[in-house]
Design a protein around this motif. Structure first.
Motif, PDB file in Angstrom:
ATOM      1  N   PHE A 221       0.561  -0.760  -0.473  1.00 54.34           N
ATOM      2  CA  PHE A 221      -0.605   0.075  -0.235  1.00 54.34           C
ATOM      3  C   PHE A 221       0.815   1.539  -0.245  1.00 54.34           C
ATOM      4  O   PHE A 221       0.482   2.173  -1.147  1.00 54.34           O
ATOM      5  CB  PHE A 221      -0.831   0.222   1.493  1.00 54.34           C
ATOM      6  CG  PHE A 221      -1.255   1.325   1.243  1.00 54.34           C
ATOM      7  CD1 PHE A 221      -2.223   1.888   1.018  1.00 54.34           C
ATOM      8  CD2 PHE A 221      -1.371   1.889   2.137  1.00 54.34           C
ATOM      9  CE1 PHE A 221      -2.883   2.971   1.203  1.00 54.34           C
ATOM     10  CE2 PHE A 221      -1.326   3.482   2.819  1.00 54.34           C
ATOM     11  CZ  PHE A 221      -2.914   3.600   2.029  1.00 54.34           C
ATOM     12  N   ALA A 222       1.554   1.498   1.297  1.00 55.81           N
ATOM     13  CA  ALA A 222       2.751   2.182   0.927  1.00 55.81           C
ATOM     14  C   ALA A 222       3.284   2.275  -0.609  1.00 55.81           C
ATOM     15  O   ALA A 222       3.387   3.648  -0.573  1.00 55.81           O
ATOM     16  CB  ALA A 222       3.913   2.620   2.043  1.00 55.81           C
ATOM     17  N   ALA A 223       3.607   1.798  -1.142  1.00 60.13           N
ATOM     18  CA  ALA A 223       4.350   1.593  -2.420  1.00 60.13           C
ATOM     19  C   ALA A 223       3.381   2.112  -3.648  1.00 60.13           C
ATOM     20  O   ALA A 223       3.902   2.822  -4.013  1.00 60.13           O
ATOM     21  CB  ALA A 223       5.398   0.224  -2.701  1.00 60.13           C
ATOM     22  N   GLY A 224       2.366   2.048  -3.434  1.00 59.16           N
ATOM     23  CA  GLY A 224       1.643   2.263  -4.473  1.00 59.16           C
ATOM     24  C   GLY A 224       0.752   3.790  -3.927  1.00 59.16           C
ATOM     25  O   GLY A 224       0.915   4.466  -5.437  1.00 59.16           O
ATOM     26  N   ARG A 225       0.730   4.137  -2.826  1.00 59.05           N
ATOM     27  CA  ARG A 225       0.307   6.083  -2.388  1.00 59.05           C
ATOM     28  C   ARG A 225       2.050   6.207  -2.963  1.00 59.05           C
ATOM     29  O   ARG A 225       2.068   7.660  -3.756  1.00 59.05           O
ATOM     30  CB  ARG A 225       0.147   5.911  -0.900  1.00 59.05           C
ATOM     31  CG  ARG A 225       0.203   6.864  -0.512  1.00 59.05           C
ATOM     32  CD  ARG A 225      -0.899   7.630  -0.752  1.00 59.05           C
ATOM     33  NE  ARG A 225      -1.590   9.379  -0.563  1.00 59.05           N
ATOM     34  CZ  ARG A 225      -2.149   9.310   0.679  1.00 59.05           C
ATOM     35  NH1 ARG A 225      -2.331   9.046   1.464  1.00 59.05           N
ATOM     36  NH2 ARG A 225      -2.391  10.516   0.588  1.00 59.05           N
ATOM     37  N   GLU A 226       3.116   6.202  -2.661  1.00 59.49           N
ATOM     38  CA  GLU A 226       4.727   6.940  -4.097  1.00 59.49           C
ATOM     39  C   GLU A 226       4.319   6.517  -5.034  1.00 59.49           C
ATOM     40  O   GLU A 226       4.925   8.307  -5.621  1.00 59.49           O
ATOM     41  CB  GLU A 226       5.583   6.590  -2.835  1.00 59.49           C
ATOM     42  CG  GLU A 226       6.798   7.362  -3.165  1.00 59.49           C
ATOM     43  CD  GLU A 226       7.370   6.909  -4.736  1.00 59.49           C
ATOM     44  OE1 GLU A 226       7.943   8.200  -4.670  1.00 59.49           O
ATOM     45  OE2 GLU A 226       7.318   6.008  -4.860  1.00 59.49           O
ATOM     46  N   ALA A 227       3.726   5.477  -5.472  1.00 58.32           N
ATOM     47  CA  ALA A 227       4.200   5.625  -6.900  1.00 58.32           C
ATOM     48  C   ALA A 227       2.953   6.063  -7.426  1.00 58.32           C
ATOM     49  O   ALA A 227       3.249   6.875  -8.460  1.00 58.32           O
ATOM     50  CB  ALA A 227       3.268   4.289  -7.589  1.00 58.32           C
ATOM     51  N   GLY A 228       1.365   6.816  -6.475  1.00 53.50           N
ATOM     52  CA  GLY A 228       0.351   6.845  -6.965  1.00 53.50           C
ATOM     53  C   GLY A 228       1.019   8.887  -7.050  1.00 53.50           C
ATOM     54  O   GLY A 228       0.545   9.555  -8.265  1.00 53.50           O
ATOM     55  N   ARG A 229       1.275   9.004  -5.963  1.00 55.96           N
ATOM     56  CA  ARG A 229       2.065  10.642  -6.005  1.00 55.96           C
ATOM     57  C   ARG A 229       3.090  11.224  -6.898  1.00 55.96           C
ATOM     58  O   ARG A 229       3.027  12.423  -7.912  1.00 55.96           O
ATOM     59  CB  ARG A 229       2.956  10.624  -4.684  1.00 55.96           C
ATOM     60  CG  ARG A 229       3.524  11.963  -4.308  1.00 55.96           C
ATOM     61  CD  ARG A 229       4.170  12.311  -2.999  1.00 55.96           C
ATOM     62  NE  ARG A 229       3.073  11.955  -2.118  1.00 55.96           N
ATOM     63  CZ  ARG A 229       3.380  10.651  -1.033  1.00 55.96           C
ATOM     64  NH1 ARG A 229       4.095   9.883  -1.433  1.00 55.96           N
ATOM     65  NH2 ARG A 229       2.625  10.464   0.013  1.00 55.96           N
ATOM     66  N   ARG A 230       4.568  10.082  -7.423  1.00 62.67           N
ATOM     67  CA  ARG A 230       4.877  10.212  -8.358  1.00 62.67           C
ATOM     68  C   ARG A 230       4.619  10.234 -10.039  1.00 62.67           C
ATOM     69  O   ARG A 230       4.428  10.889 -11.310  1.00 62.67           O
ATOM     70  CB  ARG A 230       5.919   9.681  -8.653  1.00 62.67           C
ATOM     71  CG  ARG A 230       6.941   9.111  -7.718  1.00 62.67           C
ATOM     72  CD  ARG A 230       8.025   8.478  -7.599  1.00 62.67           C
ATOM     73  NE  ARG A 230       8.420   6.867  -7.756  1.00 62.67           N
ATOM     74  CZ  ARG A 230       7.809   6.296  -8.254  1.00 62.67           C
ATOM     75  NH1 ARG A 230       7.925   6.174  -9.807  1.00 62.67           N
ATOM     76  NH2 ARG A 230       8.070   4.544  -8.183  1.00 62.67           N
ATOM     77  N   LEU A 231       3.414   9.315  -9.910  1.00 61.53           N
ATOM     78  CA  LEU A 231       2.201   9.597 -11.665  1.00 61.53           C
ATOM     79  C   LEU A 231       1.518  11.079 -11.953  1.00 61.53           C
ATOM     80  O   LEU A 231       2.041  11.643 -12.763  1.00 61.53           O
ATOM     81  CB  LEU A 231       1.737   8.472 -10.870  1.00 61.53           C
ATOM     82  CG  LEU A 231       0.000   8.254 -12.480  1.00 61.53           C
ATOM     83  CD1 LEU A 231       1.676   8.167 -13.091  1.00 61.53           C
ATOM     84  CD2 LEU A 231      -0.602   7.491 -12.155  1.00 61.53           C
ATOM     85  N   ASP A 233       2.656  13.484  -9.675  1.00 53.15           N
ATOM     86  CA  ASP A 233       3.500  14.274 -10.349  1.00 53.15           C
ATOM     87  C   ASP A 233       3.699  15.137 -11.674  1.00 53.15           C
ATOM     88  O   ASP A 233       4.128  15.957 -12.766  1.00 53.15           O
ATOM     89  CB  ASP A 233       5.001  14.626  -9.537  1.00 53.15           C
ATOM     90  CG  ASP A 233       4.584  15.070  -8.025  1.00 53.15           C
ATOM     91  OD1 ASP A 233       3.474  15.412  -7.490  1.00 53.15           O
ATOM     92  OD2 ASP A 233       4.903  14.491  -6.744  1.00 53.15           O
ATOM     93  N   GLN A 234       4.158  13.909 -12.375  1.00 49.00           N
ATOM     94  CA  GLN A 234       4.182  13.280 -13.907  1.00 49.00           C
ATOM     95  C   GLN A 234       3.469  13.815 -14.379  1.00 49.00           C
ATOM     96  O   GLN A 234       4.091  14.651 -16.016  1.00 49.00           O
ATOM     97  CB  GLN A 234       4.822  12.173 -13.949  1.00 49.00           C
ATOM     98  CG  GLN A 234       4.780  11.576 -14.964  1.00 49.00           C
ATOM     99  CD  GLN A 234       5.526  10.474 -15.951  1.00 49.00           C
ATOM    100  OE1 GLN A 234       5.754   9.819 -14.628  1.00 49.00           O
ATOM    101  NE2 GLN A 234       5.252   9.828 -16.716  1.00 49.00           N
ATOM    102  N   LEU A 235       2.208  13.968 -14.538  1.00 43.24           N
ATOM    103  CA  LEU A 235       1.527  14.504 -15.682  1.00 43.24           C
ATOM    104  C   LEU A 235       1.106  16.003 -14.598  1.00 43.24           C
ATOM    105  O   LEU A 235      -0.090  16.594 -15.235  1.00 43.24           O
ATOM    106  CB  LEU A 235      -0.097  13.947 -15.078  1.00 43.24           C
ATOM    107  CG  LEU A 235      -0.036  12.100 -15.354  1.00 43.24           C
ATOM    108  CD1 LEU A 235      -1.246  11.625 -15.555  1.00 43.24           C
ATOM    109  CD2 LEU A 235       0.073  12.130 -17.160  1.00 43.24           C
ATOM    110  N   GLY A 236       1.831  16.908 -13.735  1.00 43.65           N
ATOM    111  CA  GLY A 236       1.224  18.294 -13.465  1.00 43.65           C
ATOM    112  C   GLY A 236       0.166  18.172 -12.144  1.00 43.65           C
ATOM    113  O   GLY A 236      -0.002  19.707 -12.961  1.00 43.65           O
TER     114      GLY A 236
END
Length: 359
Positions: A221-231, A233-236
């Protein structure tokens, strides 16, 4: 002519290997099952190999299930299925965690020589030549719940992840979602590799290009939250707070205009995650950015674990047959214990899609 095996008895009786073992070991069984098994035994002339049994010095009637993370709901489902089969055959089940490192997986397999279990079902997160060699040379029978090369010559049960990805993409298309992003786990893992290829192939098959792909550090879950944050951010997309009159939790009734980039401007309208834990982590990050699931972004997970029904909104997820994989792996292990000379089997469990409110 080869001697009939317990697997042959099971096929003739139309029951599982575990059921045959249960009847032959005098454990409780229905009258109908007992009659079918005994009839098949008589017809085939099946006789337990007492010589082989006598060679099993120090037999424990204990089996081991090794998974990467006992906290992952999909492994809990698999564990319950394995335990149901082996307990019916008179075995106890011990569950252990290998963690994500293949070195620890190899150490566990080699440690089976200590004689604390009569067999092993292992679901490896990573596979290399050392692990394959250790399985081939193991002192007790081993069944792999996962994907290893056919050259390994071991019994395996695996999910059809590529087909599962195709089901997910096609479902999104039926709901008019075309701007799809993918959140994978580590691509150097068995599921990460399979799901990455499956996603790419499914998108190509439907003439779609992914908006973005992000690799999480783990399948948690924690890795998914962090990956979602990067995703995001990447999309602005900056973190936003919904207006008071329109704010709602994901899946509620009220809504506010989304600040997400419009279609064609780099936005997404769907995310597929490589497992349910990652998907729920992504949903939390979407909510933190003021985005609604599924109104603004649909989310689909994989595994269809108990978590999928418990999340809010309930998560659409690809069912990869974790219970069925557990049952089949346990039956293969019991058959291998009974007859170690039988030809290794490679079983593929087909997926289905459980549609819920997140899409």
């Amino acid at each position: 002519m080869s001697r009939p095996t317990i697997a042959a008895v099971a096929r003739a009786a139309g029951v599982s290997v575990a059921s045959v073992s249960r009847v032959l070991n005098g454990l409780p069984a229905t009258e109908e099952m007992a009659e079918r098994v005994q009839r098949a035994v008589a017809e085939l002339g099946y006789v337990p190999d007492s010589r082989a049994r006598s060679l099993k010095v120090g037999r424990t009637f204990q089996l081991t299930l090794a998974v990467a993370d006992v906290g992952n709901p999909v492994y809990v489902t698999m564990m319950r299925a394995v335990e149901e089969v082996v307990s019916a055959a008179g075995y106890r089940l011990v569950v252990t965690t290998t963690g994500p490192d293949v070195v620890d997986e190899v150490a566990l397999v080699r440690g089976m020589a200590r004689g604390y279990a009569d067999g092993l079902v292992i679901s490896p997160l990573r596979v290399d030549d050392d692990l394959i060699k250790s399985i081939q040379e193991c002192d007790v029978p081993v069944v792999v719940a996962g994907n290893v090369p056919a050259r390994a010559g071991v019994d395996t049960v695996r999910a059809n992840s590529p087909k599962g990805m195709l089901l997910a993409v096609e479902h999104l298309l039926t709901t008019q979602r075309h701007k799809v992003a993918f959140v994978n786990g580590p691509v150097d893992t068995v599921p990460g590799t399979a799901r990455s290829k499956g996603f790419t192939d499914a998108m190509k098959a439907n003439s779609l290009n992914p908006v973005a792909q992000v690799e999480a550090d783990d399948f948690t879950f924690a890795a998914g939250r962090e990956a979602g944050r990067r995703l995001l951010d990447q999309l602005g997309l900056e973190t936003t707070q919904p207006s008071a009159e329109g704010a709602r939790a994901p899946g509620g009734e009220a809504s506010s205009p989304s600040s997400f980039p419009a279609a064609g401007g780099g936005g997404i309208d769907a995310v597929i995650a490589a497992n349910d834990l990652l998907a729920v982590g992504v949903m939390h990050e979407l909510a933190a950015r003021g985005l609604r699931v599924p109104d603004d972004v649909a989310v689909i997970g994989m595994d269809d674990s108990e978590l999928a029904e418990q999340s809010f909104p309930p998560l659409t997820s690809v069912n990869l047959g974790s219970a069925e994989r557990g049952r089949r792996a346990a039956e293969l292990l019991l058959a291998r214990i009974e007859d170690d000379t039988r030809t290794p089997r490679r079983i593929v469990v087909q997926p289905s899609l459980s549609v819920r409110r997140s899409s």
